[in-house]
Design a protein around this motif. Sequence first.
Motif, PDB file in Angstrom:
ATOM      1  N   GLU A  70      20.403  -5.825   9.903  1.00 49.96           N
ATOM      2  CA  GLU A  70      19.532  -4.891  10.621  1.00 49.96           C
ATOM      3  C   GLU A  70      18.087  -5.392  10.628  1.00 49.96           C
ATOM      4  OE1 GLU A  70      20.105  -1.183   8.665  1.00 49.96           O
ATOM      5  OE2 GLU A  70      22.213  -1.006   9.274  1.00 49.96           O
ATOM      6  N   MET A  71      17.652  -5.979   9.504  1.00 50.72           N
ATOM      7  CA  MET A  71      16.284  -6.479   9.422  1.00 50.72           C
ATOM      8  C   MET A  71      16.022  -7.559  10.464  1.00 50.72           C
ATOM      9  SD  MET A  71      14.382  -8.318   6.167  1.00 50.72           S
ATOM     10  CE  MET A  71      14.786  -6.933   5.107  1.00 50.72           C
ATOM     11  N   PHE A  72      17.025  -8.408  10.705  1.00 52.78           N
ATOM     12  CA  PHE A  72      16.854  -9.518  11.640  1.00 52.78           C
ATOM     13  C   PHE A  72      17.384  -9.198  13.034  1.00 52.78           C
ATOM     14  CE2 PHE A  72      16.200 -11.775   7.702  1.00 52.78           C
ATOM     15  CZ  PHE A  72      15.267 -12.745   8.037  1.00 52.78           C
ATOM     16  N   GLY A  73      17.921  -8.000  13.209  1.00 52.47           N
ATOM     17  CA  GLY A  73      18.396  -7.602  14.518  1.00 52.47           C
ATOM     18  C   GLY A  73      19.622  -8.356  14.982  1.00 52.47           C
ATOM     19  N   VAL A  74      20.527  -8.673  14.028  1.00 49.68           N
ATOM     20  CA  VAL A  74      21.741  -9.400  14.366  1.00 49.68           C
ATOM     21  C   VAL A  74      22.947  -8.619  13.852  1.00 49.68           C
ATOM     22  CG1 VAL A  74      20.615 -11.643  14.347  1.00 49.68           C
ATOM     23  CG2 VAL A  74      21.647 -10.778  12.232  1.00 49.68           C
ATOM     24  N   THR A  75      24.114  -9.023  14.303  1.00 50.57           N
ATOM     25  CA  THR A  75      25.353  -8.369  13.862  1.00 50.57           C
ATOM     26  C   THR A  75      26.308  -9.380  13.236  1.00 50.57           C
ATOM     27  OG1 THR A  75      26.299  -8.666  16.077  1.00 50.57           O
ATOM     28  CG2 THR A  75      25.189  -6.573  15.614  1.00 50.57           C
ATOM     29  N   THR A  76      25.772 -10.549  12.879  1.00 53.28           N
ATOM     30  CA  THR A  76      26.585 -11.609  12.293  1.00 53.28           C
ATOM     31  C   THR A  76      25.778 -12.325  11.225  1.00 53.28           C
ATOM     32  OG1 THR A  76      27.897 -13.593  12.812  1.00 53.28           O
ATOM     33  CG2 THR A  76      25.839 -13.296  14.013  1.00 53.28           C
TER      34      THR A  76
END
Length: 262
Positions: A70-76
């Motif tokens: 969530e902090m980096f705006g990714v889902t992987t």
Amino acid sequence: MPDQDIRTRARALYEARARRVPVPPFTDTDPSLGMEDGYAVQQELVRLLLADGDRVVGYKAGLTSAPMQEMFGVTTPDHGPVLASTVYEDGARVPISAFIAPKVEAEIVFRLGASLKGPGVTVEQARGAVAEVLAGLEIVDSRIEDWRIGLADTIADLASNGAVVLGRPLAPPAGADLRLTGMAFLRGGDLVATGAGAAALGDPYAVVAWLANTLGGHGVALEAGQLVMTGALHAAVPMRPGDTFVAEFDRLGSVTLHVDAA
């Protein structure tokens, strides 16, 4: 990203590692840089390090917890190589001068007994390929100034990998669910964090499968004998001269790191 920019950024990180002097975030000057750009720079940086005689002895996964994604705006997750020069044994004395802004985190580490190449590797296949499980401490470090890392920055910088300290290797505990494996993390005898195996992508074996499938998409296999670092079980703790870190894992034993001033 143009090839010249890839080479320039990889060389900047190479020099930062050698001189222990960080560089500004690449995403400061080009916010459009993304995951693929980061891996292009990482690949070139690895080429430079291997040319110096280092070896890839495994891989680390990062961003394996939901809060970090969530902090980096990714889902992987992301990934990077583990280099032979950065692997220490349990109880090692590690000089803080070898790093720029190091932090320590505890995680479960595997050593493979069989190769895995995706796509299509299942969690059960990953479980079957693991020969040893080890308590581990990762020293994360950033060659980017003040840890001001965007996604492309940390990926380019070998997923912010600094070093790893490995505990005693064990056969995977029979009947144990590593998702439920608890961990207590101490600095100087004081409890500073706790965690459980499920923090690593829900299941540490799922990290192995994810890595095999991700690397397999680029024609790379996880090989027998290689390490797989499955991701932090808690927030990283800053590393200071004189610190002693201990991570105690249910059924996996402990691993200790001593930090020297020089």
